[in-house]
Design a protein around this motif. Structure first.
Motif, short mmCIF file in Angstrom:
data_model
loop_
_atom_site.label_atom_id
_atom_site.label_comp_id
_atom_site.label_asym_id
_atom_site.label_seq_id
_atom_site.Cartn_x
_atom_site.Cartn_y
_atom_site.Cartn_z
N CYS A 1 0.99 -1.35 0.23
CA CYS A 1 -0.28 0.29 0.30
C CYS A 1 0.66 1.38 0.06
CB CYS A 1 -1.00 0.04 0.94
SG CYS A 1 -1.70 -1.75 1.67
N CYS B 1 -1.06 1.57 6.29
CA CYS B 1 -2.02 1.30 6.17
C CYS B 1 -3.15 -0.19 6.90
CB CYS B 1 -2.35 1.32 4.62
SG CYS B 1 -3.95 0.93 3.95
N HIS C 1 -6.08 -0.88 5.47
CA HIS C 1 -6.82 -0.92 4.63
C HIS C 1 -8.54 -0.48 3.90
CE1 HIS C 1 -3.18 -2.78 4.05
NE2 HIS C 1 -3.45 -3.94 4.96
N CYS D 1 -4.56 2.17 -1.47
CA CYS D 1 -3.85 1.27 -0.84
C CYS D 1 -4.28 -0.41 -1.63
CB CYS D 1 -5.64 0.54 0.35
SG CYS D 1 -6.14 -0.49 1.03
N ALA D 2 -3.43 -1.60 -1.56
CA ALA D 2 -3.58 -2.04 -3.08
C ALA D 2 -4.99 -2.97 -1.88
CB ALA D 2 -2.09 -2.90 -1.96
N VAL D 3 -4.96 -3.88 -0.95
CA VAL D 3 -6.33 -4.05 -0.57
C VAL D 3 -7.61 -3.60 -1.11
CG1 VAL D 3 -7.56 -5.12 1.54
CG2 VAL D 3 -5.81 -5.03 1.81
ZN ZN Z 1 -3.92 -0.72 2.70
#
Ligand code: ZN
Ligand code: GDP
Length: 313
Positions: free
Chosen positions: A254, A259, A261, A267-269
């Motif tokens: 992220c 992060c 999330h 945010c990668a999630v």
């Molecule tokens: Zn995240």
């Protein structure tokens, strides 16, 4: 001078049982064990390697620490230098929501290998339950199914620890941890069987925590306080990093290192959720546990720090 003297008198040992004001230490070099008095809040736990000099213990560096959280949110160290966390579940009783997730996070955060142990294979509900949880966790970790009652799969569970690996079981009351321990350690059965018949507390009244050597190699720690409550201590940061199902997001990373999330930018999630690679159910479970963990985070941190300052030998 002093150094030679110390080298001559100090011995290395392993704490194999903890009785509050005394510990039992095993000396591999001599093959014997003896009791040594300690202060009640010495901070030593089962699994600790220690040097003993004139009955004074000095703890050697730990490779891992496993902590539990009590009902009031206080954190207690359970055991040191573990390799495997055996997460024991059954279809009856079912683990509470989020239990497996928390245990996996705790294992990963402390460098232990989580293994999912599904007990009560003999019950008709087990096969459907197994399919259900393997769909969620099967990719993230090894699962073993057994029945402590019939003995099927028991040797597979013992085999997880192999030579030289040390493990502990976590699971809520009633899933069959004591039955599995008794199955793996026939000697334990002899010691405790009758007392347990009368009162389920037989084993628990004498010993706080014990390390047992498995006949086929490896070691298992029996820690009733941990086993019975079964809630491992995790922080919000550990949850965000190690939640099962978020592995791909961890690889991408992220934008913010801390992060959580929720709705942070980059945010990668969130991205994987929008793309459908993370399931909505997984994400909802995550948010629920995050909220719970956040509500407990300040207090335990404070208590752990106070505890650390106090201990001195
Ligand atoms: Zn995240
Ligand atoms: P613990 O609280 O996790 O230590 O669980 P116990 O070992 O005390 O077992 C709880 C109950 O589940 C007992 O009544 C056991 O007889 C039962 N039990 C344990 N293992 C099995 C199993 O493999 N199959 C079935 N059907 N019952 C089991």
């Amino acid at each position: 001078m002093n150094t030679t003297q110390m080298a001559g008198t100090s011995e290395e040992g392993l704490i194999v049982a903890h009785y509050g004001v005394a510990v039992e230490v095993f000396f591999a070099a001599m093959g014997d064990r003896r009791m040594i008095r300690v202060k009640r809040n010495s901070g030593h736990v089962v699994g600790d390697r220690v040097m003993i000099d004139n009955e004074i213990l000095t703890r050697l560096a730990r490779t891992s620490e496993l902590s539990r959280m009590d009902a009031r949110g206080n954190v207690h160290l359970v055991c040191a230098n573990l390799h495997i966390l055996g997460i024991v579940v059954s279809c009856e009783p079912l683990p509470p929501p989020g239990f497996i997730d928390r245990a996996i996070v705790a294992a990963r955060a402390t460098g232990l290998r989580p293994v999912l142990i599904i007990n009560k294979e003999d019950l008709p509900g087990t096969s459907a339950y197994r399919v259900e949880i393997e769909a969620i966790f099967g990719e993230a970790l090894t699962t073993v199914t057994l029945s402590a009652i019939t003995g099927s799969g028991l040797s597979q569970v013992g085999g997880l620890f192999g030579a030289g690996l040390r493990g502990i079981f976590v699971g809520t009351t009633g899933v069959g941890k004591s039955s599995i321990l008794n199955g793996l350690l026939p000697a334990l059965n002899l010691q405790t069987g009758e007392i347990n018949e009368v009162s389920k507390r037989g084993r628990h009244t004498t010993t706080v925590s014990t390390l047992h050597t498995l006949p086929g190699g490896g070691e298992l720690v029996d820690s009733p306080g941990f086993n019975d409550f079964g809630l491992v201590a995790i922080t919000a940061r550990q949850l965000a990093l190690f939640f099962p199902g978020f592995e791909a997001a961890r690889e991408t990373g992220c934008r913010f290192r801390d992060c959580r999330h929720r709705d942070e930018p980059g945010c990668a999630v969130s991205e994987l959720l929008a793309a459908g690679s993370i399931h909505q159910e997984r994400y909802s479970t995550y948010l629920q546990i995050l909220t719970e963990v956040e509500s407990l985070t300040i207090e335990p941190k404070y208590r752990v720090m106070r505890h650390r300052r106090k201990k001195s030998g």
